[in-house]
Structures are given as C-alpha cells and as structure tokens.
Design a protein around this motif. Structure first.
Motif, PDB file in Angstrom:
ATOM      1  N   ARG A 243       0.502  -1.078   0.033  1.00 11.78           N
ATOM      2  CA  ARG A 243       0.163  -0.301  -0.124  1.00 11.78           C
ATOM      3  C   ARG A 243       0.589   1.881   0.258  1.00 11.78           C
ATOM      4  O   ARG A 243       2.066   1.153   0.455  1.00 11.78           O
ATOM      5  CB  ARG A 243      -0.886  -0.022   0.990  1.00 11.78           C
ATOM      6  CG  ARG A 243      -1.809  -0.916   1.075  1.00 11.78           C
ATOM      7  CD  ARG A 243      -3.151  -0.948   0.806  1.00 11.78           C
ATOM      8  NE  ARG A 243      -4.326  -1.255   0.636  1.00 11.78           N
ATOM      9  CZ  ARG A 243      -5.072  -1.862   0.512  1.00 11.78           C
ATOM     10  NH1 ARG A 243      -5.079  -2.045  -1.008  1.00 11.78           N
ATOM     11  NH2 ARG A 243      -5.714  -2.932   0.742  1.00 11.78           N
TER      12      ARG A 243
ATOM     13  N   TRP B 146       0.958  -6.884   8.817  1.00  9.30           N
ATOM     14  CA  TRP B 146      -0.351  -6.694   7.685  1.00  9.30           C
ATOM     15  C   TRP B 146      -0.239  -8.422   8.591  1.00  9.30           C
ATOM     16  O   TRP B 146      -1.738  -8.623   8.188  1.00  9.30           O
ATOM     17  CB  TRP B 146      -0.007  -6.133   6.869  1.00  9.30           C
ATOM     18  CG  TRP B 146      -0.810  -6.678   5.459  1.00  9.30           C
ATOM     19  CD1 TRP B 146      -2.418  -6.419   5.375  1.00  9.30           C
ATOM     20  CD2 TRP B 146      -1.106  -8.075   4.674  1.00  9.30           C
ATOM     21  NE1 TRP B 146      -3.035  -6.898   4.643  1.00  9.30           N
ATOM     22  CE2 TRP B 146      -1.937  -8.344   4.104  1.00  9.30           C
ATOM     23  CE3 TRP B 146      -0.294  -8.864   4.569  1.00  9.30           C
ATOM     24  CZ2 TRP B 146      -2.515  -8.812   3.368  1.00  9.30           C
ATOM     25  CZ3 TRP B 146       0.237 -10.097   3.524  1.00  9.30           C
ATOM     26  CH2 TRP B 146      -1.687  -9.608   2.676  1.00  9.30           C
TER      27      TRP B 146
ATOM     28  N   ARG C 217      -3.831 -10.064   9.206  1.00  8.48           N
ATOM     29  CA  ARG C 217      -5.158 -10.045   7.759  1.00  8.48           C
ATOM     30  C   ARG C 217      -5.251 -12.129   8.363  1.00  8.48           C
ATOM     31  O   ARG C 217      -5.848 -11.931   8.207  1.00  8.48           O
ATOM     32  CB  ARG C 217      -4.228 -10.465   6.523  1.00  8.48           C
ATOM     33  CG  ARG C 217      -4.751 -10.838   5.924  1.00  8.48           C
ATOM     34  CD  ARG C 217      -5.202 -10.108   4.858  1.00  8.48           C
ATOM     35  NE  ARG C 217      -6.550 -10.758   3.740  1.00  8.48           N
ATOM     36  CZ  ARG C 217      -6.819  -9.964   2.546  1.00  8.48           C
ATOM     37  NH1 ARG C 217      -7.237  -8.646   3.000  1.00  8.48           N
ATOM     38  NH2 ARG C 217      -7.892 -11.098   2.559  1.00  8.48           N
TER      39      ARG C 217
ATOM     40  N   HIS D  93      -3.833  -0.494  -4.960  1.00 10.52           N
ATOM     41  CA  HIS D  93      -2.243  -1.813  -4.458  1.00 10.52           C
ATOM     42  C   HIS D  93      -0.728  -0.669  -4.537  1.00 10.52           C
ATOM     43  O   HIS D  93      -0.709   0.438  -5.483  1.00 10.52           O
ATOM     44  CB  HIS D  93      -1.746  -3.148  -5.194  1.00 10.52           C
ATOM     45  CG  HIS D  93      -3.535  -3.307  -4.744  1.00 10.52           C
ATOM     46  ND1 HIS D  93      -3.459  -4.970  -4.397  1.00 10.52           N
ATOM     47  CD2 HIS D  93      -5.127  -3.649  -4.691  1.00 10.52           C
ATOM     48  CE1 HIS D  93      -4.720  -5.481  -4.517  1.00 10.52           C
ATOM     49  NE2 HIS D  93      -5.087  -4.783  -4.242  1.00 10.52           N
TER      50      HIS D  93
ATOM     51  N   ALA E 265     -15.984  -5.667  -7.047  1.00 10.58           N
ATOM     52  CA  ALA E 265     -16.307  -4.513  -6.096  1.00 10.58           C
ATOM     53  C   ALA E 265     -15.702  -4.823  -3.871  1.00 10.58           C
ATOM     54  O   ALA E 265     -15.374  -4.017  -3.974  1.00 10.58           O
ATOM     55  CB  ALA E 265     -17.536  -5.081  -5.435  1.00 10.58           C
TER      56      ALA E 265
ATOM     57  N   PHE F 273      -9.018  -7.549  -5.139  1.00  8.27           N
ATOM     58  CA  PHE F 273      -8.072  -8.176  -5.537  1.00  8.27           C
ATOM     59  C   PHE F 273      -7.119  -8.928  -4.708  1.00  8.27           C
ATOM     60  O   PHE F 273      -6.148  -7.855  -3.901  1.00  8.27           O
ATOM     61  CB  PHE F 273      -7.662  -7.758  -6.570  1.00  8.27           C
ATOM     62  CG  PHE F 273      -8.924  -7.017  -8.315  1.00  8.27           C
ATOM     63  CD1 PHE F 273      -9.404  -8.151  -8.773  1.00  8.27           C
ATOM     64  CD2 PHE F 273      -8.790  -6.066  -7.865  1.00  8.27           C
ATOM     65  CE1 PHE F 273     -10.031  -8.116  -9.342  1.00  8.27           C
ATOM     66  CE2 PHE F 273     -10.037  -6.093  -8.627  1.00  8.27           C
ATOM     67  CZ  PHE F 273     -10.735  -6.385  -9.729  1.00  8.27           C
TER      68      PHE F 273
ATOM     69  N   ARG G 156      -4.947  -8.929  -0.938  1.00  5.35           N
ATOM     70  CA  ARG G 156      -5.545  -6.900   0.082  1.00  5.35           C
ATOM     71  C   ARG G 156      -7.217  -7.769  -0.210  1.00  5.35           C
ATOM     72  O   ARG G 156      -7.496  -6.447  -0.013  1.00  5.35           O
ATOM     73  CB  ARG G 156      -5.210  -6.311  -1.180  1.00  5.35           C
ATOM     74  CG  ARG G 156      -4.100  -5.719  -0.181  1.00  5.35           C
ATOM     75  CD  ARG G 156      -2.627  -6.324   0.868  1.00  5.35           C
ATOM     76  NE  ARG G 156      -3.125  -5.070   1.973  1.00  5.35           N
ATOM     77  CZ  ARG G 156      -2.792  -4.401   2.464  1.00  5.35           C
ATOM     78  NH1 ARG G 156      -1.504  -4.075   2.229  1.00  5.35           N
ATOM     79  NH2 ARG G 156      -3.098  -3.939   3.353  1.00  5.35           N
TER      80      ARG G 156
ATOM     81  N   CYS H 120     -10.916  -7.721   0.088  1.00  2.00           N
ATOM     82  CA  CYS H 120     -11.615  -7.859   0.987  1.00  2.00           C
ATOM     83  C   CYS H 120     -12.098  -8.806   1.710  1.00  2.00           C
ATOM     84  O   CYS H 120     -12.440  -9.333   1.445  1.00  2.00           O
ATOM     85  CB  CYS H 120     -12.907  -6.986   1.061  1.00  2.00           C
ATOM     86  SG  CYS H 120     -14.105  -6.629   2.432  1.00  2.00           S
TER      87      CYS H 120
HETATM   88  C1  HEM Z   1     -20.568  -4.228   0.615  1.00  2.00           C
HETATM   89  C2  HEM Z   1     -19.529  -4.214   1.300  1.00  2.00           C
HETATM   90  C3  HEM Z   1     -17.791  -4.538   1.506  1.00  2.00           C
HETATM   91  C4  HEM Z   1     -17.646  -3.480   0.062  1.00  2.00           C
HETATM   92  C5  HEM Z   1     -17.765  -3.256  -0.867  1.00  2.00           C
HETATM   93  C6  HEM Z   1     -16.006  -3.891   1.051  1.00  2.00           C
HETATM   94  C7  HEM Z   1     -14.875  -3.572  -1.007  1.00  2.00           C
HETATM   95  C8  HEM Z   1     -13.104  -3.841  -0.641  1.00  2.00           C
HETATM   96  C9  HEM Z   1     -12.437  -3.045  -0.982  1.00  2.00           C
HETATM   97  C10 HEM Z   1     -12.431  -2.750  -2.460  1.00  2.00           C
HETATM   98  C11 HEM Z   1     -11.444  -3.226  -0.562  1.00  2.00           C
HETATM   99  C12 HEM Z   1      -9.676  -3.445  -1.177  1.00  2.00           C
HETATM  100  C13 HEM Z   1      -9.169  -4.402  -1.838  1.00  2.00           C
HETATM  101  C14 HEM Z   1      -8.320  -4.234  -2.316  1.00  2.00           C
HETATM  102  O1  HEM Z   1      -7.265  -4.002  -1.836  1.00  2.00           O
HETATM  103  O2  HEM Z   1      -8.230  -5.065  -3.499  1.00  2.00           O
HETATM  104  C15 HEM Z   1     -11.331  -3.718   0.770  1.00  2.00           C
HETATM  105  C16 HEM Z   1     -10.901  -3.661   1.677  1.00  2.00           C
HETATM  106  C17 HEM Z   1     -11.093  -4.629   3.319  1.00  2.00           C
HETATM  107  N1  HEM Z   1     -12.283  -4.847   3.528  1.00  2.00           N
HETATM  108 FE1  HEM Z   1     -13.964  -3.856   2.686  1.00  2.00          FE
HETATM  109  N2  HEM Z   1     -15.492  -4.274   2.323  1.00  2.00           N
HETATM  110  C18 HEM Z   1     -16.660  -4.070   2.285  1.00  2.00           C
HETATM  111  C19 HEM Z   1     -17.073  -4.886   3.870  1.00  2.00           C
HETATM  112  C20 HEM Z   1     -16.245  -5.234   4.943  1.00  2.00           C
HETATM  113  C21 HEM Z   1     -16.563  -5.624   6.339  1.00  2.00           C
HETATM  114  C22 HEM Z   1     -18.353  -6.600   6.432  1.00  2.00           C
HETATM  115  C23 HEM Z   1     -15.511  -6.033   6.646  1.00  2.00           C
HETATM  116  C24 HEM Z   1     -15.147  -6.407   7.655  1.00  2.00           C
HETATM  117  C25 HEM Z   1     -15.927  -6.939   8.657  1.00  2.00           C
HETATM  118  C26 HEM Z   1     -14.431  -5.224   5.643  1.00  2.00           C
HETATM  119  C27 HEM Z   1     -12.987  -5.190   6.512  1.00  2.00           C
HETATM  120  C28 HEM Z   1     -11.951  -5.072   5.073  1.00  2.00           C
HETATM  121  C29 HEM Z   1     -10.799  -4.980   5.158  1.00  2.00           C
HETATM  122  C30 HEM Z   1     -10.001  -5.432   6.844  1.00  2.00           C
HETATM  123  C31 HEM Z   1      -9.958  -4.732   4.376  1.00  2.00           C
HETATM  124  C32 HEM Z   1      -8.473  -4.323   4.279  1.00  2.00           C
HETATM  125  C33 HEM Z   1      -7.844  -5.864   3.266  1.00  2.00           C
HETATM  126  C34 HEM Z   1      -6.224  -5.662   3.503  1.00  2.00           C
HETATM  127  O3  HEM Z   1      -5.735  -4.570   3.146  1.00  2.00           O
HETATM  128  O4  HEM Z   1      -5.777  -6.312   3.559  1.00  2.00           O
HETATM  129  N3  HEM Z   1     -14.629  -5.069   4.457  1.00  2.00           N
HETATM  130  N4  HEM Z   1     -13.181  -4.365   1.332  1.00  2.00           N
END
Ligand code: HEM
Length: 509
Positions: free
Chosen positions: A108, A132, A136, A370, A430, A433, A436, A438
């Motif tokens: 990041r 991380w 994770r 990313h 959405a 990828f 990282r 979600c």
């Molecule tokens: C409709 C609901 C949600 C959408 C559309 C969404 C979408 C995303 C997206 C696009 C990313 C970035 C992915 C990437 O970098 O390629 C992300 C990361 C993340 N999301 Fe979600 N998210 C949603 C709900 C949630 C929920 C409910 C949680 C936790 C309970 C959550 C926790 C996280 C975390 C912790 C990351 C960071 C992952 C990382 O950097 O390793 N998200 N999300």
C-alpha cells in the motif's frame, strides 16, 4: 593473426566468387548473430511503460469515469508517468497482476500523514509487511466463510430492526440505512446494541471522515516538509497537529470503549461476543483484537451503507425488477415468513439483483490502491517498482465484451449465462483483488444479500408523488466521496400490504 581475419584473407585469395561471398557474407552473418544475441539479452527495462496521457489534469470528479475513457483510448493498462501510476481497466489484467502476481502487487501507499496519525492501525492501510500478515491472518480466522454463521443472529436482528424503522418512518430511509450499517458492526462483533444517538457513533463518524482526509489528499504542508511533524502546533503550517491529536484520541476511544463494554458484558454475564471471547482467549493480543474491531467498523459501515442505498435507489427506478423479485419470493418462500440465509440458493433472481448492484455500484469504484514492490514485465510493457496500481472496478464491471449493454440494470443477465448467478465470490470485483481482497467479504455479502431479500419480501419502493399526484423525478445522482452514495432524494417506501406489515412487526416483537 586473428583466425576470423585469416579465414577471410584465405577466402579472398581463392576463387573470386567464393571470396566475394565470404567477404560480405561472413561479416553479415557475424553481425546478424551479434544483433540476435544482443536482442535476446536486451535488458527488459528497455521495454516501454504502458501508454497514457502526458501530464494529464487528474480528475477530481468521478475519476473512474475519466479513467474508463483513458482505458478506451490507451488500452487496458494506462500509465501516468509523472505519478508512477498504473490504471487497470480490464478484469483479466487485474487478475493477471494483482492475483497471479500478488507477491509483488500487494503493498500500500504510505505518506507522512499516515505515519503521523497512526492510521496504519487500520489494516487496509498497512504496508505489505509482517505486521499486516499477522493482522490479516487473525482477521481471516473470524471472517472466513465457514466462520460467518456466527454473525447470523445479529444480522437477522438488525435487518429486522431496519425493516421496522423503514415501516415506521420511511422518509428517513437514508438515516436508517446508515444507522443500520453502523450498529450492525457493534452488534455482530461486540454484542452491543448501539443506538443512533450513542456518542460512540459521533466519534466513529469523525474518525471515518478524518480517515478519508488523511488518505487523500493528506496534509500538503507535511508532505513537503516532513520535519514539521516535530514542531509545535503553533508553528506556521502545523495546524495539522491539532487534527492529528484529535484523530488519535478518537481512534483510541474507538479501540477501547466498545471493547471494554463487550468484555464487561461477558464478565458480568450480560452477554457474550466475538471480541470479548477473543480477549479472554488471547490476552496477549489485545491490541490486535482492538484494531480488528476498529478496522471492521471503518471498513464496513460506509461500504455497507453504500450498497444498500444503491439497491434502494436502483430498484425504485426499476419497478419491473421489483415485480419479478416479489413474484420469486412469493413463489419460493410464500408470504408467511421472512427470507433466511438457507433460502439463498433458491432465489436466483434476488441473487441477480445483488450481483447487478455490486457490478453497477461498487461502493469504492477504484477499490484501494495497491503498490508494486518489484519491476515487472507484462504484455510487452515494463511496470516499474513502486508503481501505484489503481484497479478501475467501474470500468471492469462495464466491459461490453463481458456484460452486453453494460450500463443497463438487468438481473436476468446472470440467469441467462451458462454459469448462472452463483459464481465464485471472487467474481464480485467490488471486493477488490489478490492478497488485499476484502477480508470481510463473506460477512458483507451476507448482510447485503439478506437486506435485499428482506426488503423485497416486505416493501414496495416507488417514486414519491407531488401535491398534484405526479411522480417526482429522481435524478440518480451520487456523492463525490471515496465511497460513493446516492445523494438524498424523495421516495415512497411502504409495506407491500397489511400482511407484510404484520410480518415486520412480529419479527421485532
Ligand atoms: C459491501 C461491503 C464491502 C465492500 C464493497 C468492501 C470492499 C472492499 C475493497 C474494494 C477493499 C480493498 C481491496 C483491495 O485492496 O484490492 C476492501 C478491503 C478491506 N475490507 Fe472490505 N468491503 C466491504 C465490507 C467489509 C466488511 C464488512 C469488513 C469487515 C468486517 C471489511 C473489511 C475490510 C478490510 C479489513 C480490508 C483491508 C484488507 C487488506 O488491506 O488486507 N470490508 N474492502
């Protein structure tokens, strides 16, 4: 004498024709050989970077739309040299790079603003590091698909509350959607019932807003003069210090207040929860448990609100979809009960609605950037190390080769496809990828799906009418925020009939 020269001299003194061939042929052959060898060993760095606009004005409004246009002009990969930034417009390239080569595309961005504000406690912001990886892995244990049934009871309860609120004060549907998404996280993780007036939510909102400011555009003075972080807040250009101090205080409160309440509830027998159980099981990991709670709240509330708000708006604008959805629910479930997670595989059309909402209205159309950690070579292009990689989900989801008539809201497109609507969750771009992607996606998907099914089972969504009885137009406008939401609009949300109203009220008795 050099053997090559000696051979050429000999050849020249033999027959004139042989000597001519030798005279011209051998050096030509040697040169060709050298050229081929040089080509083979040419440093790949000599490959060009992908094409892109030179010194472009970076768009501030709907950047995903401008990036999509650039994609049409330059191709799937658009490179902005001045910023070492790569915009990916096709899902194939996103999968090839961010998933298949995840080892080098999972970092990041960082900035002085991020460092100074400790915002990297939030996992989404953390560099691709051992820290991380620990966070994770810890997260994954509680949010992997098979663990998500633990959240069902709270999800049912909170969705039922939402239905009741929509029935009682439908004109406040936007506030209800936001309050639902926020309180859901406190219910599922901490076992807490946080009302919309709880001061904790004000702190949480303040953290989320400042979080957005810190990520983009940060504090320009600090980025230019990093030493300003060591100066007192009264020093010119150091106004950010006050913002940072308040942010860290709010972040600390957000870490501690719900955590303490949850642990207290478990100790005095008032109720258990994921966070409290983890705190007792792993007392050495308290900081990571707190960070998981706060990260979940920050990552989930705006994204969930955005998805449900997009569903409400889109279906209001498509009454024909509503008729089909209600017919499917009535046929499969009947009118005597609300949908459950067990019904999901039987509700194909509802699945199509869910998939279409996530396709047309991904909450974050550009996901989260990313960053690459090594030089890379792909399809004849050089992608430099340290490149900021922007997955343009908006463009991928509107690829006419994959989705004919891509701007059209058409839940049946999945029913007509050979794979049907229940393809892998990884097809829902959405959620991002690779490594990282979600981490909360299974839980998020359950929430959004059940909310859609429950609202379709019990409500009619239509346009509001003016005093003359004419329908009020809905402009279908979205905010310009990192996570986009529909802008406020007037609508008419009412239970389908008395039976539906009774079902809603019974569910929250
Ligand atoms: C409709 C609901 C949600 C959408 C559309 C969404 C979408 C995303 C997206 C696009 C990313 C970035 C992915 C990437 O970098 O390629 C992300 C990361 C993340 N999301 Fe979600 N998210 C949603 C709900 C949630 C929920 C409910 C949680 C936790 C309970 C959550 C926790 C996280 C975390 C912790 C990351 C960071 C992952 C990382 O950097 O390793 N998200 N999300």
């Amino acid at each position: 004498m050099n053997p090559l020269v000696e051979a050429m001299a000999l050849a020249l003194t033999a027959s004139p024709s042989i000597s001519l061939v030798a005279f011209y042929g051998i050096p030509t052959f040697v040169l060709a050989l050298l050229y081929l060898l040089a080509r083979r060993h040419r440093p790949k760095f000599a490959l060009p970077c992908p094409p892109g606009p030179k010194s472009p004005n970076m768009p501030s409004l709907d950047p995903w739309v401008t990036y999509q246009e650039w994609g049409r002009v330059y191709g799937d990969l658009v490179y902005i040299q001045e910023m070492n930034m790569l915009i990916i417009s096709s899902s194939q390239a996103a999968v090839d790079l961010l998933e298949k080569r995840a080892r080098i595309y999972s970092d990041r961005e960082t900035s002085s603003a991020i460092m100074v504000s400790q915002v990297d406690r939030i996992m989404s912001v953390q560099r691709y590091s051992n820290k991380w990886r620990r966070h994770r892995k810890f997260f994954h244990q509680s949010f992997r698909q098979s663990a998500c049934s633990r959240f069902y009871p709270a999800q049912y309860r909170k969705i039922n509350d939402l239905l009741r609120n929509l029935a009682v004060t439908p004109e406040q549907f936007m506030q209800h959607t936001m309050a639902f998404s926020q309180s859901l996280m406190y219910a599922t993780l901490y076992g807490l019932d946080i009302g919309s007036e709880d001061p904790l939510l004000r702190k949480a909102e303040s953290v989320i807003n400042t979080f957005g400011d810190l990520m983009f555009p940060g504090f320009p003075s600090l980025e230019r003069f990093p030493w300003l972080r060591y100066m007192p807040s009264s020093f010119p250009g150091c106004g950010f210090q006050r913002v940072v101090k308040k942010f860290i205080q709010n972040l600390d409160d957000l870490d501690a207040i719900p955590f303490d309440r949850a642990v207290e509830n478990l100790k005095n027998g008032a109720g258990t929860s994921l966070i409290a159980e983890l705190a007792l099981e792993k007392p050495m990991e308290v900081d990571m448990i707190k960070a998981m709670g706060t990260t979940s709240f920050v990552a989930a509330s705006d994204t969930t609100t955005s998805s449900i708000s997009s569903f409400l708006l889109t279906v209001t604008l498509h009454p024909e979809v509503q008729v089909k959805a209600q017919a499917e629910i009535d046929r499969v479930i009947g009118r005597d009960r609300l949908p459950t997670f067990e019904d999901r595989k039987s509700l194909l059309y509802i699945e199509g609605i869910y998939r279409e909402i996530m396709r047309l209205h991904p909450p974050g159309p550009l996901a989260i950037n990313h960053v690459s950690t090594e030089d890379d070579f792909y399809n004849g292009y050089h992608i430099p190390k340290g490149c900021v990689v922007v997955p343009n989900i908006w463009a991928m989801n509107r690829d006419p080769n994959v989705y004919p008539d891509p701007d059209k809201f058409m839940p049946e497109r999945y029913l007509d496809s050979p794979d049907g609507p229940f393809t892998n969750i990884n097809d829902v771009y959405a959620f991002g990828f690779g490594r990282r992607v979600c981490v909360g996606r299974y839980m998020a998907e359950n929430t959004v799906w059940l909310t859609i099914a429950s609202i379709m089972a019990t409500f009619d969504l239509c346009k509001a009418k003016d005093d003359g009885g004419d329908e009020i137009d809905i402009p279908e406008e979205y905010t310009q925020t990192f996570f986009r939401h529909p802008k406020p609009y007037q609508s008419c949300i009412k239970p389908r009939d008395q039976q539906a109203l009774e079902l809603i009220l019974r569910a929250t008795e």
